[in-house]
Every structure is written in C-alpha cells, then in structure tokens.
Scaffold this active site. Sequence first.
Site, PDB file in Angstrom:
ATOM      1  N   SER A 128      31.289  28.595  10.407  1.00  0.00           N
ATOM      2  CA  SER A 128      31.802  28.747   9.042  1.00  0.00           C
ATOM      3  C   SER A 128      31.345  27.646   8.099  1.00  0.00           C
ATOM      4  O   SER A 128      31.537  27.756   6.889  1.00  0.00           O
ATOM      5  CB  SER A 128      33.332  28.803   9.048  1.00  0.00           C
ATOM      6  OG  SER A 128      33.880  27.537   9.332  1.00  0.00           O
ATOM      7  N   LYS A 171      37.230  22.748   7.359  1.00  0.00           N
ATOM      8  CA  LYS A 171      36.992  23.525   6.135  1.00  0.00           C
ATOM      9  C   LYS A 171      36.951  22.586   4.937  1.00  0.00           C
ATOM     10  O   LYS A 171      37.369  21.427   5.000  1.00  0.00           O
ATOM     11  CB  LYS A 171      38.107  24.560   5.912  1.00  0.00           C
ATOM     12  CG  LYS A 171      38.145  25.697   6.923  1.00  0.00           C
ATOM     13  CD  LYS A 171      36.976  26.642   6.777  1.00  0.00           C
ATOM     14  CE  LYS A 171      37.081  27.788   7.759  1.00  0.00           C
ATOM     15  NZ  LYS A 171      36.883  27.348   9.154  1.00  0.00           N
TER      16      LYS A 171
END
Length: 212
Positions: A128, A171
């Site tokens: 990601s 993230k």
Amino acid sequence: MAETKQLGILRFIYEKQNEKGYPPTVREIGEAVGLSSTSTVHGHIDRLEKHGLLHKDPTKPRAIEITEKGLRALGVPETPGKVPIIGLVTAGMPILAVEQAATEFLPIPSDLERFDGDLFVLRVSGTSMINIGILDGDMVFVRKQDYADNGDIVVAMTTDFGNGEGEATVKRFFKESNHYRLQPENDTMAPIIVKNVSILGKVVGLYRNSIY
C-alpha cells in the site's frame, strides 16, 4: 590528554582484548610497553580511566573496557548504535502486529543517530505504500512518538477492525473533522477511515536488503 606511554598501554589492551576476548594482566602490559613496575602500570591505567579512555570494574579482576573516547584516541571506528527489529506491520489493511523480543538488530544510519534510543524497526508486509518506495519485505525505522502531524507517514494502531484488539498499519496520517484518515500511497487502494487510532511512531527511514 594521555601521554604516549599511556596510549601504548591502551593500544595493547585493545589488541589483546580483540585477540583473546579478555584484557591482558598488568604484568603483560608492563612487559609490552617496557615498564618493570606493576605500580607504575597501575598508575598509567588509573590516568587512562581519569581521561575517560577506559573503564575499570572495581568488583572484577582484569575487567577493563575501552570507551568510545578511547577507541577514537586509537583511531578505531566507533561501534555504531543498533536498532531492534521488533516485529511485522502491514502496508495494507490493518492486521494484528506481530511483536517479539528483539533478537535481530540493524546498525543505526548516520542520518538517524540523533534519534538513537528512540528507534525501532518493523518489517513491512504489503504494497500500500509503494508510491513512496516502501515495498513488501522492506524494513522501516520508526521513531517512537504518540502524535503525528497531517501528512506524516506513521505506524498507527486501531481497534476498529477484527475482534477489537489493536491492529497496526503503515500509512500517511490525516486528522479530519470527525475521523482519522489513513491514506495509502498506492493508486489502486482506498483510504482507511477510522474513529479510533493510536500513533506508535513516525517512519523516519528505510532498510532494504537488496540495496543496503
């Protein structure tokens, strides 16, 4: 500053410790540097300790440790700090972080030495964060902190998924009106919106076996 004779003693101690794994006797030191009096050798060792070039453990015989200052005086490179590898974190949907007692370590990069003592390393699983070069299998250096500014790349823990146990992810962090947005750096993935989040640390460096 230590005299030349004292530096000779320091170097002999260093060489014998490397060769045998333990320091030489006072008599061996005297023979190596041309001193017949053990009291004179003791005096030089005491002055080396006073200068901060070595440390003696008074509770143990022959327990002498050369300090980082002593290594610099001998021109020996300092031992780099080490950062513990403590587990696994996902670069995907949050998963339960796999934590363990550190048995592996990475040397601290010179540009992160200012954070020494406040760092840990996590292995990354998932894709990601590939747009900013964090790939599956990479390891990230994380500075311990419990806060983040919008846009920081963080290791975040949330209880919004699974069975309510803490689950962690890497993230980009954003605090918005009534929620937190954990933004991937992968154009094929949607952001993760959560109500509850804890910041474990900020990602400040990257390690990759294939190029490091």
